[in-house]
Design a protein around this motif. Structure first.
Motif, PDB file in Angstrom:
ATOM      1  N   ALA A  12       0.880  -1.142  -0.018  1.00  0.00           N
ATOM      2  CA  ALA A  12      -0.072  -0.003   0.090  1.00  0.00           C
ATOM      3  C   ALA A  12       0.817   1.021  -0.042  1.00  0.00           C
ATOM      4  O   ALA A  12       0.490   2.311  -0.313  1.00  0.00           O
ATOM      5  CB  ALA A  12      -1.008   0.242   1.147  1.00  0.00           C
ATOM      6  N   LEU A  13       1.874   1.158   0.315  1.00  0.00           N
ATOM      7  CA  LEU A  13       2.989   2.311   0.494  1.00  0.00           C
ATOM      8  C   LEU A  13       3.977   2.482  -0.897  1.00  0.00           C
ATOM      9  O   LEU A  13       4.884   3.196  -0.767  1.00  0.00           O
ATOM     10  CB  LEU A  13       3.770   2.192   1.735  1.00  0.00           C
ATOM     11  CG  LEU A  13       3.020   2.371   3.032  1.00  0.00           C
ATOM     12  CD1 LEU A  13       4.231   2.376   4.276  1.00  0.00           C
ATOM     13  CD2 LEU A  13       2.052   3.631   3.247  1.00  0.00           C
ATOM     14  N   ASP A  17       5.156   3.205  -4.518  1.00  0.00           N
ATOM     15  CA  ASP A  17       5.192   4.551  -5.403  1.00  0.00           C
ATOM     16  C   ASP A  17       5.181   3.829  -6.855  1.00  0.00           C
ATOM     17  O   ASP A  17       6.384   3.323  -7.334  1.00  0.00           O
ATOM     18  CB  ASP A  17       6.340   5.324  -5.076  1.00  0.00           C
ATOM     19  CG  ASP A  17       6.131   6.428  -6.179  1.00  0.00           C
ATOM     20  OD1 ASP A  17       5.020   6.748  -6.839  1.00  0.00           O
ATOM     21  OD2 ASP A  17       6.888   7.271  -5.833  1.00  0.00           O
ATOM     22  N   TRP A  39      10.355   0.804   1.140  1.00  0.00           N
ATOM     23  CA  TRP A  39      10.122   1.803   2.219  1.00  0.00           C
ATOM     24  C   TRP A  39      11.239   2.204   2.995  1.00  0.00           C
ATOM     25  O   TRP A  39      11.972   1.190   3.199  1.00  0.00           O
ATOM     26  CB  TRP A  39       8.874   1.505   2.969  1.00  0.00           C
ATOM     27  CG  TRP A  39       8.218   2.811   3.620  1.00  0.00           C
ATOM     28  CD1 TRP A  39       8.247   3.467   4.861  1.00  0.00           C
ATOM     29  CD2 TRP A  39       7.539   3.853   2.678  1.00  0.00           C
ATOM     30  NE1 TRP A  39       7.534   4.539   4.826  1.00  0.00           N
ATOM     31  CE2 TRP A  39       6.958   4.681   3.749  1.00  0.00           C
ATOM     32  CE3 TRP A  39       7.311   3.928   1.571  1.00  0.00           C
ATOM     33  CZ2 TRP A  39       6.559   5.956   3.339  1.00  0.00           C
ATOM     34  CZ3 TRP A  39       6.548   5.198   1.223  1.00  0.00           C
ATOM     35  CH2 TRP A  39       5.927   6.153   2.124  1.00  0.00           C
ATOM     36  N   PRO A  48       6.538  10.154  -1.871  1.00  0.00           N
ATOM     37  CA  PRO A  48       5.154  10.097  -1.447  1.00  0.00           C
ATOM     38  C   PRO A  48       5.189  10.372   0.048  1.00  0.00           C
ATOM     39  O   PRO A  48       5.773   9.975   1.032  1.00  0.00           O
ATOM     40  CB  PRO A  48       4.789   8.719  -1.659  1.00  0.00           C
ATOM     41  CG  PRO A  48       5.950   8.108  -1.348  1.00  0.00           C
ATOM     42  CD  PRO A  48       7.166   8.931  -2.052  1.00  0.00           C
ATOM     43  N   ALA A  87       3.989   9.838   3.754  1.00  0.00           N
ATOM     44  CA  ALA A  87       3.519   8.882   4.470  1.00  0.00           C
ATOM     45  C   ALA A  87       2.205   8.948   5.201  1.00  0.00           C
ATOM     46  O   ALA A  87       1.369   8.125   5.325  1.00  0.00           O
ATOM     47  CB  ALA A  87       4.625   8.276   5.375  1.00  0.00           C
ATOM     48  N   LEU A 132      -0.575   8.516   2.710  1.00  0.00           N
ATOM     49  CA  LEU A 132      -0.694   6.843   2.381  1.00  0.00           C
ATOM     50  C   LEU A 132      -1.661   6.338   3.318  1.00  0.00           C
ATOM     51  O   LEU A 132      -2.526   5.579   3.192  1.00  0.00           O
ATOM     52  CB  LEU A 132       0.648   6.558   1.957  1.00  0.00           C
ATOM     53  CG  LEU A 132       1.226   6.897   0.726  1.00  0.00           C
ATOM     54  CD1 LEU A 132       2.525   6.386   0.334  1.00  0.00           C
ATOM     55  CD2 LEU A 132       0.322   6.623  -0.506  1.00  0.00           C
ATOM     56  N   SER A 175      -4.990   7.095   3.830  1.00  0.00           N
ATOM     57  CA  SER A 175      -6.020   6.429   2.372  1.00  0.00           C
ATOM     58  C   SER A 175      -6.014   4.860   3.007  1.00  0.00           C
ATOM     59  O   SER A 175      -7.165   4.279   2.701  1.00  0.00           O
ATOM     60  CB  SER A 175      -5.280   6.546   1.196  1.00  0.00           C
ATOM     61  OG  SER A 175      -4.305   6.050   1.233  1.00  0.00           O
TER      62      SER A 175
END
Length: 193
Positions: free
Chosen positions: A27-28, A30, A39, A84, A86, A89, A92
């Motif tokens: 989900a994290l 890019d 990450w 992005p 965190a 994200l 969401s």
């Protein structure tokens, strides 16, 4: 002589080092980055478990039997980049888990395990060797977020902003990519690549 001091086989016999690891959370990711984004984790627990025991009394003797395996939560501290973002994200992810704040009174949805696991996606923790090759890869099955802390701010502190995450999961599986002793016939818990 220590087992890792033989220069001829320094890479293959070097002990694992705590600072050589990556964390990947679907989900994290890019999608615009080539190969996706691994990450930026500062710290990360490796999976661990306890085996509960059952006690049985017989006359003046006590016998113990292994019971259920209980996997412990995994905590990690991630650097919070601007892009992005965190925080955005993670927000969401929680919304995709079907959490609705009380201010949105028209929504009657609630979180479920299925939506929470689906929103986070696959989580892997990979330990590397000196050459940057995978030594062991842990996959957390059915992982979901149980706690998120977005750090604290301080004028006199120029450290990187971090996000602390705690994940619960049903079980973990470890893929080993080096020679390692296994029980006869191998097993499903630790697999060899």
């Amino acid at each position: 002589m220590a087992f890792w001091s033989d220069a001829a086989s320094a890479v293959s016999q070097e002990p694992k080092r705590n600072f050589r690891f990556t964390v990947s959370i679907d989900a994290l990711q890019d999608d615009s980055a080539p190969g996706g984004l691994v990450w930026f984790a500062k710290t990360c627990d490796k999976p661990s478990f306890t085996i509960e025991t059952t006690e049985h009394q017989y006359l003046n003797h006590t016998f113990y039997y292994p019971g259920a395996v209980k996997w412990q939560t995994v905590s990690m501290q991630l650097v919070d980049p601007s892009n992005p973002d965190a925080v955005g994200l993670l927000s969401s992810i929680v919304q995709e888990s079907k959490y609705s704040p009380p201010s949105t009174a028209t929504s009657l949805t609630t979180m479920s395990k299925g939506t929470a696991v689906s929103a986070l996606g696959k989580v892997t923790i990979t330990q590397l060797n000196a050459a940057g090759e995978n030594v062991e890869t842990w996959t957390l099955h059915n992982a979901f977020i149980t706690e998120a802390k977005f750090g604290s701010l301080e004028y006199g502190n120029d450290d990187l902003t971090t996000v602390d995450l705690t994940l619960q999961y049903d079980w973990a599986q470890c893929l080993l990519t080096q020679e390692a002793p296994t029980s006869a016939g191998g097993n499903e818990f630790f697999k060899m690549a």
